[in-house]
Design an enzyme around this catalytic site. Structure first.
Site, short mmCIF file in Angstrom:
data_model
loop_
_atom_site.label_atom_id
_atom_site.label_comp_id
_atom_site.label_asym_id
_atom_site.label_seq_id
_atom_site.Cartn_x
_atom_site.Cartn_y
_atom_site.Cartn_z
N TYR A 1 81.63 -53.15 56.83
CA TYR A 1 81.70 -54.37 56.02
C TYR A 1 80.62 -55.39 56.38
O TYR A 1 80.49 -56.42 55.71
CB TYR A 1 83.07 -55.04 56.19
CG TYR A 1 84.23 -54.18 55.78
CD1 TYR A 1 84.48 -53.91 54.44
CD2 TYR A 1 85.10 -53.64 56.73
CE1 TYR A 1 85.55 -53.11 54.05
CE2 TYR A 1 86.17 -52.85 56.36
CZ TYR A 1 86.40 -52.59 55.02
OH TYR A 1 87.46 -51.81 54.65
N HIS B 1 81.45 -60.03 50.88
CA HIS B 1 82.69 -60.63 51.39
C HIS B 1 82.55 -61.10 52.83
O HIS B 1 83.44 -61.80 53.34
CB HIS B 1 83.81 -59.59 51.29
CG HIS B 1 85.10 -60.12 50.72
ND1 HIS B 1 85.19 -61.30 50.00
CD2 HIS B 1 86.37 -59.64 50.77
CE1 HIS B 1 86.44 -61.49 49.62
NE2 HIS B 1 87.17 -60.51 50.08
N PHE C 1 91.47 -58.78 59.01
CA PHE C 1 91.03 -58.43 57.67
C PHE C 1 91.30 -59.61 56.74
O PHE C 1 92.19 -60.43 56.97
CB PHE C 1 91.65 -57.12 57.16
CG PHE C 1 91.05 -55.90 57.83
CD1 PHE C 1 89.89 -55.32 57.34
CD2 PHE C 1 91.64 -55.38 58.97
CE1 PHE C 1 89.31 -54.24 57.98
CE2 PHE C 1 91.06 -54.28 59.62
CZ PHE C 1 89.89 -53.72 59.11
N ASN D 1 92.61 -60.50 53.88
CA ASN D 1 93.85 -60.93 53.22
C ASN D 1 94.86 -61.58 54.15
O ASN D 1 95.82 -62.20 53.69
CB ASN D 1 94.51 -59.74 52.51
CG ASN D 1 93.70 -59.26 51.33
OD1 ASN D 1 92.61 -59.77 51.05
ND2 ASN D 1 94.20 -58.26 50.62
N ASP E 1 82.70 -66.56 50.92
CA ASP E 1 81.96 -66.15 49.72
C ASP E 1 82.65 -66.64 48.46
O ASP E 1 83.87 -66.77 48.41
CB ASP E 1 81.85 -64.62 49.68
CG ASP E 1 83.23 -63.95 49.68
OD1 ASP E 1 83.94 -64.06 50.70
OD2 ASP E 1 83.60 -63.34 48.66
N ASN F 1 91.40 -64.19 48.29
CA ASN F 1 92.57 -63.82 49.07
C ASN F 1 92.58 -64.39 50.49
O ASN F 1 93.64 -64.66 51.05
CB ASN F 1 92.71 -62.30 49.13
CG ASN F 1 93.17 -61.71 47.81
OD1 ASN F 1 93.83 -62.39 47.02
ND2 ASN F 1 92.82 -60.46 47.56
#
Length: 208
Positions: free
Chosen positions: A36, A41, A86, A88, A113, A134
């Site tokens: 990632y 993100h 993470f 969320n 972002d 989220n």
């Protein structure tokens, strides 16, 4: 006559006066892991990495379900944070730090972002809704408040309505956008410096 233990106490007291309590929490949002690292993100993580390089610090201490660094910025003691929950569940890490250090909600600055802004564009807001993000949704839920400042860094909208949003934000930032993104990240750093001085309005006037 003073002994060495009295001297240690004096030094400790002096250090306490110099540093004070942590008054600001600066959070960059993203997902942990190499896969990632270069995605849209993870612009929040990228911004904190940039700041760490500028300040010659390492955000690598494991605490509050996050990687953190306790340091000084423009005379204020701040905690930089990269949640490792993470995206969320970002609010879990933020809530733990806020509770532990009794940080006022208005001193929690979130960097993340935003697909509603073009790459290289930035918006500072002192409060607001989650806007469909989220990570912000989780933070609002865990803090039970949306009245925290945020720095939104544009990553651009998905190319068409049918394009999967998750695929878009988890896609890597293309090479032709990296320079403008880096410039924007630099502006985010300058904004953070102004905001911890209590000059959020000046930051908004200069960089919005």
């Amino acid at each position: 006559m003073s002994n060495i233990f009295d001297l240690f106490k004096q030094i400790e007291k002096k250090n306490d006066v110099q540093t004070g309590n942590i008054s600001y929490l600066i959070v960059g949002l993203g997902n942990p892991g190499d896969k990632y690292a270069k995605t849209r993100h993870n612009v929040g993580f990228m911004t904190l990495d940039y700041i760490a390089q500028k300040l010659n610090i390492k955000i690598n201490k494991s605490k509050f379900k996050a990687l953190v660094c306790d340091t000084e910025l423009n005379g204020k003691r701040v905690l930089f944070m990269k949640p490792q929950t993470f995206m969320n569940n970002s609010g879990e890490a933020v809530r733990e730090a806020v509770d532990f250090y009794k940080i006022p909600i208005e001193n929690v600055i979130i960097i993340y972002d935003d697909i509603s802004l073009q790459p290289g564009k930035m918006r500072i807001r002192l409060k607001g809704s989650d806007g469909g993000h989220n990570g912000i949704k989780s933070i609002i839920y865990h803090l039970n408040s949306n009245e925290f400042p945020r720095i939104k860094i544009g990553v651009g909208a998905k190319p068409n309505p049918e394009y999967d949003l998750a695929d878009w934000v988890l896609g890597n930032i293309p090479e032709d956008e990296q320079e403008v993104m880096l410039n924007c990240i630099g502006n985010a750093y300058e904004s953070v410096k102004l905001m911890v001085e209590g000059n959020s309005n000046k930051a908004m006037e200069k960089y919005n």
